[in-house]
Design a protein around this motif. Structure first.
Motif, PDB file in Angstrom:
ATOM      1  N   ASN A 196      -7.564  10.248  -5.943  1.00 36.08           N
ATOM      2  CA  ASN A 196      -8.424   9.138  -6.030  1.00 36.08           C
ATOM      3  C   ASN A 196      -9.834   9.448  -6.950  1.00 36.08           C
ATOM      4  O   ASN A 196     -10.530   8.575  -7.139  1.00 36.08           O
ATOM      5  CB  ASN A 196      -8.796   8.675  -4.726  1.00 36.08           C
ATOM      6  N   LEU A 242      -4.063  13.257  -1.695  1.00 38.84           N
ATOM      7  CA  LEU A 242      -4.394  11.910  -1.917  1.00 38.84           C
ATOM      8  C   LEU A 242      -5.877  11.724  -2.399  1.00 38.84           C
ATOM      9  O   LEU A 242      -6.340  11.000  -3.080  1.00 38.84           O
ATOM     10  CB  LEU A 242      -4.381  10.938  -0.630  1.00 38.84           C
ATOM     11  N   LEU A 288       6.501   9.929   2.382  1.00 38.70           N
ATOM     12  CA  LEU A 288       5.545   9.246   3.093  1.00 38.70           C
ATOM     13  C   LEU A 288       5.974   8.850   4.409  1.00 38.70           C
ATOM     14  O   LEU A 288       5.317   8.618   5.247  1.00 38.70           O
ATOM     15  CB  LEU A 288       5.026   8.404   2.014  1.00 38.70           C
ATOM     16  N   GLU A 332       0.900  -1.153   0.121  1.00 42.84           N
ATOM     17  CA  GLU A 332       0.035   0.016  -0.005  1.00 42.84           C
ATOM     18  C   GLU A 332       0.721   1.232  -0.067  1.00 42.84           C
ATOM     19  O   GLU A 332       0.570   2.275  -0.605  1.00 42.84           O
ATOM     20  CB  GLU A 332      -0.895   0.050   1.282  1.00 42.84           C
ATOM     21  N   GLU A 333       1.865   1.331   0.909  1.00 45.07           N
ATOM     22  CA  GLU A 333       2.826   2.360   0.822  1.00 45.07           C
ATOM     23  C   GLU A 333       3.427   2.648  -0.335  1.00 45.07           C
ATOM     24  O   GLU A 333       3.648   3.718  -0.978  1.00 45.07           O
ATOM     25  CB  GLU A 333       3.795   2.038   2.152  1.00 45.07           C
ATOM     26  N   ALA A 375       2.432   1.679  -3.499  1.00 44.46           N
ATOM     27  CA  ALA A 375       1.582   2.158  -4.486  1.00 44.46           C
ATOM     28  C   ALA A 375       1.186   3.743  -4.207  1.00 44.46           C
ATOM     29  O   ALA A 375       1.212   4.353  -5.400  1.00 44.46           O
ATOM     30  CB  ALA A 375       0.136   1.342  -4.317  1.00 44.46           C
ATOM     31  N   ILE A 376       0.922   4.018  -2.984  1.00 43.20           N
ATOM     32  CA  ILE A 376       0.970   5.669  -2.756  1.00 43.20           C
ATOM     33  C   ILE A 376       1.780   6.386  -3.163  1.00 43.20           C
ATOM     34  O   ILE A 376       1.983   7.384  -3.887  1.00 43.20           O
ATOM     35  CB  ILE A 376       0.394   5.792  -1.461  1.00 43.20           C
ATOM     36  N   LYS A 377       3.250   5.824  -2.881  1.00 42.47           N
ATOM     37  CA  LYS A 377       4.480   6.494  -3.106  1.00 42.47           C
ATOM     38  C   LYS A 377       4.699   6.563  -4.769  1.00 42.47           C
ATOM     39  O   LYS A 377       4.884   7.589  -5.180  1.00 42.47           O
ATOM     40  CB  LYS A 377       5.704   5.793  -2.610  1.00 42.47           C
ATOM     41  N   ARG A 378       4.233   5.600  -5.303  1.00 44.86           N
ATOM     42  CA  ARG A 378       4.261   5.528  -7.024  1.00 44.86           C
ATOM     43  C   ARG A 378       3.170   6.498  -7.376  1.00 44.86           C
ATOM     44  O   ARG A 378       3.771   7.258  -8.559  1.00 44.86           O
ATOM     45  CB  ARG A 378       4.117   4.126  -7.726  1.00 44.86           C
ATOM     46  N   ARG A 379       2.313   6.718  -6.957  1.00 42.31           N
ATOM     47  CA  ARG A 379       1.262   7.648  -7.577  1.00 42.31           C
ATOM     48  C   ARG A 379       1.643   9.112  -7.079  1.00 42.31           C
ATOM     49  O   ARG A 379       1.174  10.034  -7.893  1.00 42.31           O
ATOM     50  CB  ARG A 379      -0.341   7.568  -7.009  1.00 42.31           C
ATOM     51  N   LEU A 380       2.359   9.267  -5.911  1.00 40.92           N
ATOM     52  CA  LEU A 380       2.772  10.600  -5.695  1.00 40.92           C
ATOM     53  C   LEU A 380       4.020  11.130  -5.992  1.00 40.92           C
ATOM     54  O   LEU A 380       4.631  12.156  -5.868  1.00 40.92           O
ATOM     55  CB  LEU A 380       2.850  10.912  -3.911  1.00 40.92           C
ATOM     56  N   GLY A 434       6.210  11.557  -2.845  1.00 42.24           N
ATOM     57  CA  GLY A 434       6.172  10.350  -2.316  1.00 42.24           C
ATOM     58  C   GLY A 434       7.549   9.657  -1.339  1.00 42.24           C
ATOM     59  O   GLY A 434       7.339   9.008  -0.685  1.00 42.24           O
TER      60      GLY A 434
END
Length: 376
Positions: free
Chosen positions: A375, A371, A339, A224-225, A227-232, A336
């Motif tokens: 989404n 975030l 985080l 999860e971390e 995935a969020i890091k990649r998006r940010l 990212g």
């Protein structure tokens, strides 16, 4: 060629290639465990000759304990109880049904050992090898010698003890808790999943004997971390920061600082010099702690009177309450990269700099807003 490639993908190795650190740590651990078992046998021979001896499945136990210590199959209960109950069951089988053919004894021994280990929640692959080993040596075992349980139990326990000490010295986790009941379970990760939820997922995908709920939780949290890091990663801190700054200087009177805290719902104020460079911060809590210390002597005075009627030696400006800056980043830093710091540090804000000049701040609210926007 395509057929060979497909066959290799399906039948080839599944595990990833180990790092040199992991390779060295596992091999040294296995060697240390077997060496200490041999030393224990040599020591026991001085008092009780032939009481302890090496048995082949102990090598498999060593592999599990030192190479895959996070596996449920390698936990102390599984190692000691799994090997012991398999040996005990096989000895009973040989004592009661010795006339049976070797094929029947081998089948009953291994199958029964697996059933017992599963029932006791002590599944340990070397336990099946222990059962088969005793059947293959049945001619030498008859009549049944119950002292054979001693080396199996003692050396399995010794391997576990060495494993606990070795992994602790290496800074690696070995012992894993298990859930006694819903009342005693504790959260395994930062996820919004209980340990019971994680256990149900393992059972759903038939992975209960490969991973613990804690391991699964750590994997999901890390995924999860990432995935969020990649998006940010494409969003810079400069695009997220709040550029409408409220700043103070070292000589700003505490009366003005209190007024800013009174008019704005903020917990801290950055302190800058004449060039706009960040040099510190003043916390709302620090200001009110100081005011509270003076409350008993001047409890009927207003906030402003306390500040105006201060003694010459008391606090007077932001410099007297200023703390050093806590965290800062450049405005082109990817979001990212923050985080981990935001998750592991309780910070009021992260200062965003252009060179050395303060150009904005990032709060947790800014991160949450970003975030939510991603989404949508």
């Amino acid at each position: 060629m395509l057929f060979i490639q497909t066959l290799w993908q399906r039948l080839g190795p599944v595990a990833s290639r180990p790092s040199w650190k992991e390779l060295t740590r596992s091999s040294l651990g296995v060697g240390l465990g077997i060496a200490l078992a041999c030393l224990l046998i040599g020591l026991a021979d001085h008092f009780y000759p032939h009481l302890l001896f090496l048995f082949a499945p102990l090598g498999a136990t060593a592999v599990l304990v030192f190479a895959v210590p996070s596996s449920p199959l390698a936990q102390p209960w599984n190692c000691v109880v799994g090997n012991t109950v398999s040996a005990l069951y096989t000895l009973l089988l040989l004592g009661l049904f010795a006339p049976l053919p070797h094929i029947a004894l081998a089948t009953l021994a291994v199958a029964g050992a697996v059933v017992l280990m599963l029932l006791l929640r002590a599944l340990h692959p070397p336990g099946g090898a222990v059962a088969l080993m005793m059947v293959l040596a049945a001619e030498q075992l008859l009549p049944v010698d119950w002292t054979l349980l001693i080396p199996v139990t003692v050396l399995s326990a010794a391997m576990v003890i060495v494993g606990v000490c070795y992994h602790r010295a290496c800074g690696r986790s070995y012992l894993h808790h298990f859930v006694l009941s819903n009342k005693t379970q504790r959260p395994a990760t930062r996820l919004a999943l209980s340990e019971e939820d994680l256990q149900q997922l393992l059972q759903r995908f038939d992975q209960s004997y490969n991973l613990t709920p804690e391991d699964l939780g750590d994997l999901l949290a890390a995924a999860e971390e990432n995935a969020i890091k990649r998006r940010l990663s494409s969003v810079s801190c400069g695009a997220v920061m709040s550029a409408n700054l409220l700043t103070i200087h070292v000589e700003t009177p505490l009366e003005e600082v209190a007024e800013l805290f009174h008019r704005h719902l903020i917990k801290s104020l950055p302190v800058v010099d004449e060039q706009g460079e960040l040099i510190g911060r003043v916390l709302r809590a620090d200001l009110f702690d100081w005011l509270w210390q003076n409350h008993h002597s001047r409890q009927h005075q207003t906030l402003w009177k306390r500040l105006r009627n201060r003694s010459p030696k008391g606090f007077s400006t932001a410099k007297d309450l200023m703390r050093m800056p806590e965290m800062s980043v450049q405005e082109d830093t990817p979001m990212g990269d923050l985080l981990h710091d935001l998750a592991s540090h309780d910070v009021q804000f992260i200062a965003v700099l252009r060179g050395k000049v303060l150009v904005g701040v990032i709060t947790r609210s800014d991160v949450i807003r970003t975030l939510l926007a991603l989404n949508q």
